[in-house]
Design an enzyme around this catalytic site. Structure first.
Site, PDB file in Angstrom:
ATOM      1  N   HIS A 217       8.959  -3.881   8.342  1.00 41.62           N
ATOM      2  CA  HIS A 217       7.896  -4.221   7.408  1.00 41.62           C
ATOM      3  C   HIS A 217       8.397  -4.287   5.964  1.00 41.62           C
ATOM      4  O   HIS A 217       7.944  -5.124   5.194  1.00 41.62           O
ATOM      5  CB  HIS A 217       6.758  -3.190   7.525  1.00 41.62           C
TER       6      HIS A 217
ATOM      7  N   PHE B 100       3.291   6.454   7.458  1.00 38.20           N
ATOM      8  CA  PHE B 100       3.317   5.040   7.099  1.00 38.20           C
ATOM      9  C   PHE B 100       4.717   4.609   6.666  1.00 38.20           C
ATOM     10  O   PHE B 100       5.180   3.513   7.015  1.00 38.20           O
ATOM     11  CB  PHE B 100       2.322   4.767   5.975  1.00 38.20           C
TER      12      PHE B 100
ATOM     13  N   SER C 298       2.987  -7.217   1.647  1.00 36.12           N
ATOM     14  CA  SER C 298       1.939  -6.565   2.428  1.00 36.12           C
ATOM     15  C   SER C 298       0.598  -6.596   1.690  1.00 36.12           C
ATOM     16  O   SER C 298       0.039  -7.671   1.482  1.00 36.12           O
ATOM     17  CB  SER C 298       2.376  -5.137   2.763  1.00 36.12           C
TER      18      SER C 298
ATOM     19  N   TRP D 105       0.836  -1.197   0.000  1.00 36.44           N
ATOM     20  CA  TRP D 105       0.000   0.000   0.000  1.00 36.44           C
ATOM     21  C   TRP D 105       0.874   1.252   0.000  1.00 36.44           C
ATOM     22  O   TRP D 105       1.888   1.333   0.698  1.00 36.44           O
ATOM     23  CB  TRP D 105      -0.892   0.007   1.246  1.00 36.44           C
TER      24      TRP D 105
ATOM     25  N   ASP E 195       9.035  -5.997  12.682  1.00 40.20           N
ATOM     26  CA  ASP E 195       7.963  -5.345  11.930  1.00 40.20           C
ATOM     27  C   ASP E 195       7.019  -4.617  12.882  1.00 40.20           C
ATOM     28  O   ASP E 195       6.481  -5.197  13.825  1.00 40.20           O
ATOM     29  CB  ASP E 195       7.203  -6.415  11.131  1.00 40.20           C
TER      30      ASP E 195
ATOM     31  N   LEU F 133       6.718   4.003   9.686  1.00 39.33           N
ATOM     32  CA  LEU F 133       6.349   2.743  10.337  1.00 39.33           C
ATOM     33  C   LEU F 133       6.895   1.538   9.564  1.00 39.33           C
ATOM     34  O   LEU F 133       7.340   0.552  10.159  1.00 39.33           O
ATOM     35  CB  LEU F 133       4.822   2.638  10.438  1.00 39.33           C
TER      36      LEU F 133
END
Length: 519
Positions: free
Chosen positions: A237, A145, A83, A24, A209, A148
């Site tokens: 991640h 994001f 993901s 994403w 992650d 993260l």
């Protein structure tokens, strides 16, 4: 429209194409670190997911997304998804299993948001806050994001900047599609699909992650015991960017192994075990080929192996014509061996095992007789090495196998109907001869024969194949029932081959003999 970039394979004998699906907030450029390593094995397709990069937005619903991918992907492919891309890959494999050779996911959970029965995920309030933040301040939320996704990696700050540079430009109406994609991630529950998929699978998780807890790995392993689950140390991640060399090497190994094992051995054994009671009545070709192969046997051997002995049809003639004092019956299907023993077929030892990993002592066999069994082996180098290992110096191979062109009429008829793989793949005999020579065999000889049988109807052919257990056992085989309309279309397509004798069924049979190279 799906945006994509195609990178041709550098391999002399490429495997099925490899499709990379990004996460994403990004586009296909975020998967670039994997392209060159994987081009060594196959053509690589990098796709922009719907609504990202150059792709047109679509409704983010599992069936819609899978159908959209089906319009743009090759007929068969290895899928590797990161993901969100991993979720799409699982949904696609569940809807179109016959089109998936193997499946790998990176940082992909069975559920991304915690439920009462799946605690190994993101807390609902955290997910809700993130989704609301994107609705109010999309650019700032994408930046968050990226931070993260980089968190927990060995160089989190530089990677966060890299991810921000890789993130897609965000403009209307794409923001609505990106919001739909977030809701899709929050609502998808893939536990059933992960438990039921039969294709070879690899699921990689990042040790640190911040979005998918590392504890999700063992939880996914509980759903899919046959899948390979691994944790990538020192990775967050974006694990393919944290540890690009390690992840690329692991994916290379996985793709090679999946390409060498496109036959599902579990289903081979299960299918033939179920057919044990009906096998002999349907074994027209098997009797014909076995009788021909018996004529190639050397006389006066001490120990003979019937490799793929099935219901034991040839155990008696094998002992009589070879003069073997010790006869070993070996088959992958335990049900076949049990049936043979109940039927009173005589052998001195009954062994359930795989021809590619023979549970027999080295130099313990003088003659290997195998009629229409080794076509279920694809690791031919491994097979040849095992045959050479168990044979004594001067030992003899007498093999019959099926080659390309077998069931050609049935395959061609299916191509008219839907273009998918419904007939088992058979390798060229030349590959077997090369493997035998490399293993140390000599005096290798092959004789090929085109054998045509006839059936009154498609239903009669289907009944015969079912009676033999000769279903389509390739991984990615079609699942579920074949609809009435498709069967009618198949029957109509097959009827064009009918002649005065009926519907032809062609088999390409190769008879191979060889001796152990020690003499």
């Amino acid at each position: 429209m799906i945006g994509k970039a195609l990178y041709p394979s550098l391999a002399s004998s490429p495997s099925d194409p490899i499709v990379l699906l990004h996460g994403w907030g990004f586009d296909r450029a975020s998967m670039a670190s994997l392209v060159e390593p994987l081009r060594a094995l196959a053509d690589v397709w990098c796709l922009d997911l719907p609504g990202f990069g150059e792709s047109t937005p679509v409704e983010y619903r599992a069936d819609v997304l899978a159908d959209c991918l089906a319009e743009h992907l090759p007929p068969r492919a290895v899928l590797i998804g990161w993901s969100l891309g991993g979720v799409l890959a699982v949904d696609y494999a569940a809807r179109y299993p016959e089109r998936v050779t193997a499946l790998a996911t990176l940082a992909t959970n069975a559920r991304f948001v915690v439920s009462d029965t799946w605690p190994e995920a993101m807390a609902p309030d955290v997910n809700l806050a993130f989704n609301r933040g994107f609705a109010c301040a999309p650019a700032a939320t994408v930046k968050r994001f990226c931070a993260l996704a980089a968190q927990g990696g060995r160089e989190a700050r530089p990677l966060a900047r890299t991810l921000q540079q890789m993130s897609c430009p965000l403009a209307e109406p794409r923001a609505d599609c990106w919001s739909e994609a977030l809701e899709y991630l929050a609502s998808r529950d893939m536990r059933k699909a992960l438990a039921e998929l039969t294709v070879p699978r690899l699921h990689l998780f990042g040790e640190a992650d911040a979005l998918v807890p590392v504890s999700a790995g063992p939880a996914v392993a509980g759903l899919a015991p046959s899948a390979h689950i691994e944790v990538v140390a020192g990775a967050g991640h974006a694990l393919h960017l944290d540890r690009p060399d390690f992840v690329a090497a692991r994916l290379q190994t996985f793709v090679r192994e999946a390409g060498n094992n496109s036959l599902d051995k579990h289903w081979v054994a299960r299918s033939f075990s179920r057919a044990a009671g009906s096998y002999d009545a349907s074994a027209r070709l098997q009797r014909q080929v076995g009788e021909r192969l018996l004529s190639e046997l050397p006389p006066e051997v001490e120990t003979a192996l019937d490799l793929g002995s099935g219901t034991g049809l040839f155990l008696g003639p094998l002992r009589e014509r070879s003069g073997a004092t010790t006869l070993v019956a070996l088959d992958l299907a335990e049900g076949m061996l049990k049936h043979a023993r109940r039927a009173g077929r005589a052998a001195d030892a009954w062994v359930c095992g795989d021809a590619e990993s023979l549970p027999l002592a080295a130099e313990s066999i003088d003659l290997v007789f195998s009629s229409l069994a080794i076509q279920w082996c694809e690791r031919l180098e491994r097979l040849a090495s095992e045959l050479h290992r168990v044979l004594r110096p001067g030992g003899r191979l007498c093999l019959a196998t099926l080659g390309e062109g077998t069931l050609a009429e049935l395959q061609a008829a299916w191509q008219v109907v839907d273009g998918y793989v419904h007939v088992n793949r058979f390798v060229p005999p030349e590959r077997l001869l090369e493997a035998l020579a490399q293993a140390g065999f000599n005096q290798i000889q092959v004789e090929q024969e085109r054998c045509v049988l006839y059936c009154d109807s498609l239903r009669a052919l289907s009944s015969e194949l079912k009676g033999l257990g000769a279903h389509n056992v390739n991984t990615g085989r079609p699942r579920g029932l074949t609809g009435r309309h498709r069967l009618a279309a198949l029957e109509q397509a097959y009827e064009r081959y009918r002649n005065d004798q009926g519907l032809p069924v062609t088999y390409q049979v190769a008879y191979v003999t060889a001796t152990w190279g020690g003499v």
